[in-house]
Write a protein that holds these residues in place. Structure first.
Motif, PDB file in Angstrom:
ATOM      1  N   ILE A   1       0.871  -1.172   0.000  1.00  0.00           N
ATOM      2  CA  ILE A   1       0.000   0.000   0.000  1.00  0.00           C
ATOM      3  C   ILE A   1       0.911   1.225   0.000  1.00  0.00           C
ATOM      4  O   ILE A   1       1.905   1.264   0.716  1.00  0.00           O
ATOM      5  CB  ILE A   1      -0.911   0.016   1.248  1.00  0.00           C
ATOM      6  CG1 ILE A   1      -1.857  -1.188   1.242  1.00  0.00           C
ATOM      7  CG2 ILE A   1      -1.692   1.323   1.313  1.00  0.00           C
ATOM      8  CD1 ILE A   1      -2.675  -1.324   2.512  1.00  0.00           C
ATOM      9  N   LEU A   2       0.545   2.209  -0.811  1.00  0.00           N
ATOM     10  CA  LEU A   2       1.306   3.451  -0.878  1.00  0.00           C
ATOM     11  C   LEU A   2       0.461   4.585  -0.316  1.00  0.00           C
ATOM     12  O   LEU A   2      -0.764   4.591  -0.462  1.00  0.00           O
ATOM     13  CB  LEU A   2       1.700   3.758  -2.321  1.00  0.00           C
ATOM     14  CG  LEU A   2       2.534   2.683  -3.017  1.00  0.00           C
ATOM     15  CD1 LEU A   2       2.786   3.087  -4.469  1.00  0.00           C
ATOM     16  CD2 LEU A   2       3.829   2.438  -2.291  1.00  0.00           C
ATOM     17  N   GLU A   3       1.126   5.534   0.337  1.00  0.00           N
ATOM     18  CA  GLU A   3       0.447   6.694   0.900  1.00  0.00           C
ATOM     19  C   GLU A   3       0.817   7.926   0.090  1.00  0.00           C
ATOM     20  O   GLU A   3       1.993   8.165  -0.172  1.00  0.00           O
ATOM     21  CB  GLU A   3       0.860   6.879   2.358  1.00  0.00           C
ATOM     22  CG  GLU A   3       0.177   8.042   3.038  1.00  0.00           C
ATOM     23  CD  GLU A   3       0.492   8.101   4.514  1.00  0.00           C
ATOM     24  OE1 GLU A   3      -0.105   7.317   5.269  1.00  0.00           O
ATOM     25  OE2 GLU A   3       1.354   8.928   4.881  1.00  0.00           O
ATOM     26  N   TYR A   4      -0.188   8.687  -0.298  1.00  0.00           N
ATOM     27  CA  TYR A   4       0.006   9.902  -1.072  1.00  0.00           C
ATOM     28  C   TYR A   4      -0.503  11.093  -0.263  1.00  0.00           C
ATOM     29  O   TYR A   4      -1.499  10.988   0.446  1.00  0.00           O
ATOM     30  CB  TYR A   4      -0.767   9.831  -2.394  1.00  0.00           C
ATOM     31  CG  TYR A   4      -0.311   8.703  -3.285  1.00  0.00           C
ATOM     32  CD1 TYR A   4       0.721   8.889  -4.191  1.00  0.00           C
ATOM     33  CD2 TYR A   4      -0.914   7.447  -3.222  1.00  0.00           C
ATOM     34  CE1 TYR A   4       1.134   7.866  -5.024  1.00  0.00           C
ATOM     35  CE2 TYR A   4      -0.509   6.411  -4.048  1.00  0.00           C
ATOM     36  CZ  TYR A   4       0.522   6.626  -4.941  1.00  0.00           C
ATOM     37  OH  TYR A   4       0.928   5.608  -5.755  1.00  0.00           O
ATOM     38  N   ARG A   5       0.175  12.227  -0.388  1.00  0.00           N
ATOM     39  CA  ARG A   5      -0.222  13.459   0.299  1.00  0.00           C
ATOM     40  C   ARG A   5      -0.213  14.601  -0.699  1.00  0.00           C
ATOM     41  O   ARG A   5       0.617  14.656  -1.604  1.00  0.00           O
ATOM     42  CB  ARG A   5       0.758  13.778   1.426  1.00  0.00           C
ATOM     43  CG  ARG A   5       0.755  12.751   2.524  1.00  0.00           C
ATOM     44  CD  ARG A   5       1.890  13.011   3.514  1.00  0.00           C
ATOM     45  NE  ARG A   5       1.895  11.988   4.522  1.00  0.00           N
ATOM     46  CZ  ARG A   5       1.465  12.152   5.771  1.00  0.00           C
ATOM     47  NH1 ARG A   5       1.036  13.339   6.157  1.00  0.00           N
ATOM     48  NH2 ARG A   5       1.477  11.169   6.628  1.00  0.00           N
ATOM     49  N   TYR A   6      -1.152  15.527  -0.487  1.00  0.00           N
ATOM     50  CA  TYR A   6      -1.195  16.732  -1.310  1.00  0.00           C
ATOM     51  C   TYR A   6      -1.834  17.855  -0.509  1.00  0.00           C
ATOM     52  O   TYR A   6      -2.482  17.619   0.506  1.00  0.00           O
ATOM     53  CB  TYR A   6      -1.955  16.483  -2.613  1.00  0.00           C
ATOM     54  CG  TYR A   6      -3.440  16.245  -2.431  1.00  0.00           C
ATOM     55  CD1 TYR A   6      -4.353  17.288  -2.581  1.00  0.00           C
ATOM     56  CD2 TYR A   6      -3.932  14.977  -2.132  1.00  0.00           C
ATOM     57  CE1 TYR A   6      -5.714  17.085  -2.421  1.00  0.00           C
ATOM     58  CE2 TYR A   6      -5.283  14.754  -1.967  1.00  0.00           C
ATOM     59  CZ  TYR A   6      -6.172  15.809  -2.111  1.00  0.00           C
ATOM     60  OH  TYR A   6      -7.519  15.594  -1.943  1.00  0.00           O
TER      61      TYR A   6
END
Length: 69
Positions: free
Chosen positions: A33-38
């Motif tokens: 699982i990858l975590e993305y932030r913006y």
């Protein structure tokens, strides 16, 4: 990977959210699982999750994903 983990990955792929549970964190730490932030328009940090792109091509994952649809 066991069957419940495939279903967990499918759930993350469907919802783009990851429950705060040890089993999910294990998949995050193993980079399944990858975590993305913006930053949104208001400057607030938003977080979303998804399954690693290479996992989408695995037949067992696709089978688990199809069970959720």
């Amino acid at each position: 990977m066991n069957e419940p983990e495939w279903m967990m990955l499918a759930q993350v792929a469907k919802t783009k959210q990851m429950p705060n549970q040890d089993e999910y964190r294990k998949l995050l730490f193993n980079r399944c699982i990858l975590e993305y932030r913006y930053l949104d328009d208001g400057g607030e940090i938003k977080v979303w999750h998804d399954v690693h792109p290479l996992i989408y091509g695995i037949e067992r994952f696709q089978s688990a994903l199809n069970q959720l649809l």
